[in-house]
Design an enzyme around this catalytic site. Structure first.
Site, PDB file in Angstrom:
ATOM      1  N   HIS A  93       0.850  -1.192   0.000  1.00  0.00           N
ATOM      2  CA  HIS A  93       0.000   0.000   0.000  1.00  0.00           C
ATOM      3  C   HIS A  93       0.888   1.244   0.000  1.00  0.00           C
ATOM      4  O   HIS A  93       1.972   1.232   0.586  1.00  0.00           O
ATOM      5  CB  HIS A  93      -0.916  -0.007   1.224  1.00  0.00           C
ATOM      6  CG  HIS A  93      -1.965   1.050   1.154  1.00  0.00           C
ATOM      7  ND1 HIS A  93      -1.709   2.361   1.494  1.00  0.00           N
ATOM      8  CD2 HIS A  93      -3.260   1.014   0.760  1.00  0.00           C
ATOM      9  CE1 HIS A  93      -2.811   3.078   1.314  1.00  0.00           C
ATOM     10  NE2 HIS A  93      -3.762   2.282   0.864  1.00  0.00           N
ATOM     11  N   GLU A  95       0.820   3.842   1.648  1.00  0.00           N
ATOM     12  CA  GLU A  95       1.213   4.308   2.991  1.00  0.00           C
ATOM     13  C   GLU A  95       2.361   3.457   3.541  1.00  0.00           C
ATOM     14  O   GLU A  95       3.208   3.947   4.291  1.00  0.00           O
ATOM     15  CB  GLU A  95      -0.016   4.304   3.918  1.00  0.00           C
ATOM     16  CG  GLU A  95      -0.962   5.451   3.562  1.00  0.00           C
ATOM     17  CD  GLU A  95      -2.441   5.157   3.711  1.00  0.00           C
ATOM     18  OE1 GLU A  95      -2.814   4.215   4.435  1.00  0.00           O
ATOM     19  OE2 GLU A  95      -3.243   5.882   3.077  1.00  0.00           O
ATOM     20  N   GLU A 162      -3.828   2.522  -7.107  1.00  0.00           N
ATOM     21  CA  GLU A 162      -4.225   3.590  -6.189  1.00  0.00           C
ATOM     22  C   GLU A 162      -3.308   4.790  -6.395  1.00  0.00           C
ATOM     23  O   GLU A 162      -2.212   4.844  -5.804  1.00  0.00           O
ATOM     24  CB  GLU A 162      -4.128   3.125  -4.737  1.00  0.00           C
ATOM     25  CG  GLU A 162      -5.034   1.973  -4.393  1.00  0.00           C
ATOM     26  CD  GLU A 162      -5.364   1.921  -2.894  1.00  0.00           C
ATOM     27  OE1 GLU A 162      -6.550   1.923  -2.570  1.00  0.00           O
ATOM     28  OE2 GLU A 162      -4.441   1.925  -2.072  1.00  0.00           O
ATOM     29  N   SER A 199     -10.380   7.485  -2.855  1.00  0.00           N
ATOM     30  CA  SER A 199     -11.602   8.295  -2.740  1.00  0.00           C
ATOM     31  C   SER A 199     -12.806   7.693  -3.453  1.00  0.00           C
ATOM     32  O   SER A 199     -13.623   8.428  -4.023  1.00  0.00           O
ATOM     33  CB  SER A 199     -11.340   9.729  -3.213  1.00  0.00           C
ATOM     34  OG  SER A 199     -10.363  10.334  -2.380  1.00  0.00           O
TER      35      SER A 199
HETATM   36  P1  13P Z   1      -9.676   6.405   0.598  1.00  0.00           P
HETATM   37  O1  13P Z   1     -10.819   5.601   0.008  1.00  0.00           O
HETATM   38  O2  13P Z   1      -9.951   6.858   1.998  1.00  0.00           O
HETATM   39  O3  13P Z   1      -9.218   7.479  -0.321  1.00  0.00           O
HETATM   40  O4  13P Z   1      -8.438   5.383   0.744  1.00  0.00           O
HETATM   41  C1  13P Z   1      -8.053   4.632  -0.364  1.00  0.00           C
HETATM   42  C2  13P Z   1      -7.057   3.628   0.050  1.00  0.00           C
HETATM   43  O5  13P Z   1      -5.920   3.956   0.348  1.00  0.00           O
HETATM   44  C3  13P Z   1      -7.501   2.219   0.127  1.00  0.00           C
HETATM   45  O6  13P Z   1      -6.431   1.359   0.286  1.00  0.00           O
END
Ligand code: 13P
Length: 243
Positions: A93, A95, A162, A199
């Protein structure tokens, strides 16, 4: 036909009581046809496994270490995830890549290890805003995908595109961008399901799901409520003509 899949990434949200309540709410109201996965924080996996048992919802984790076991304080192994009922694991991911400095090579090791233990990896790829502005979006995503899936048998693999700049903003990537990137990924990985994340909300789910190469969603904040998660799945099924 390519598999459709919608996954909830709860990230680092909820205390135990709230997590259990939301999970029970999902079991009560979700009656959808397409494969649905919830990825809570590690500490709730075992309890959610009990709640989801016998329901249509599968369990996933948000990360894992690639080793089976050992002196890795604070880490969670694929064997542990299997033992609490996980079927899926999110890997790479943005993050994890950007806040916790995970490298392409770490993610590759994790993908190999997940598959070895019978876990289906949801491999995340996506460019930052500056990479997109520099015209490097496709190059970055290609590098990430080639590194993560090098020598991997793609059976059981799921990929999520993403774009980092669309995560948590409330505004997803525009349809043209998603079309282009999913089409580009399709050339590389053919029948591997490709999810879109960033989002996704009930208000935009139909439009995004209408894109042919979008096989599902990876949903962050809108998956923190059973009702809004269900609406997204409903919109997806409507757009794909699943009934
Ligand atoms: P959001 O839907 O809050 O933008 O997050 C997306 C995400 O990172 C899912 O892994």
């Amino acid at each position: 036909m390519r598999k459709n899949l919608i996954a909830a990434n709860w990230k680092m949200h909820f205390d135990l009581i709230t997590a259990l309540n939301v999970a029970r709410g999902m079991v009560e109201i979700l009656d959808n046809k397409i494969e649905t996965v919830v990825c809570p924080p590690f500490v709730y996996l075992d309890r959610l496994n009990e709640i989801f048992n016998g329901s249509s919802i599968w369990l996933g984790a948000q990360n894992m270490h690639y080793e089976d076991e050992g002196a890795f304080t604070g880490e969670i192994s694929p064997i542990m995830l299997k033992s609490v009922g996980c079927k899926y694991v999110i890997l790479g991911h943005s993050e994890r890549r950007h806040i916790f400095s995970e490298s392409d090579s770490d993610i590759h090791k994790k993908v190999i290890s997940a598959l070895k233990h019978g876990l289906k990896p949801i491999v995340c790829v996506g460019e930052t805003l500056s990479e997109r502005r520099d015209g490097r979006a496709e190059r970055v995503v290609e590098r990430q995908i080639v590194a993560a899936l090098d020598g991997v048998d793609l059976d059981g693999v799921v990929v999520a595109y993403e774009p980092v700049w669309a995560i948590g903003t409330g505004v997803p990537a525009d349809v043209e961008t998603v079309k282009e990137m999913h089409g580009f990924l399709r050339e590389l990985i053919e029948d591997v399901p490709i999810l879109y994340g960033g989002s996704v909300k009930d208000r935009n789910a139909f439009e995004l799901a209408s894109i042919e190469d979008v096989d599902g969603f990876l949903v962050g904040s809108a998956s923190l409520s059973a009702q809004s998660f269900k609406k997204i799945i409903d919109e997806f099924e409507k757009a794909k003509g699943v009934n």
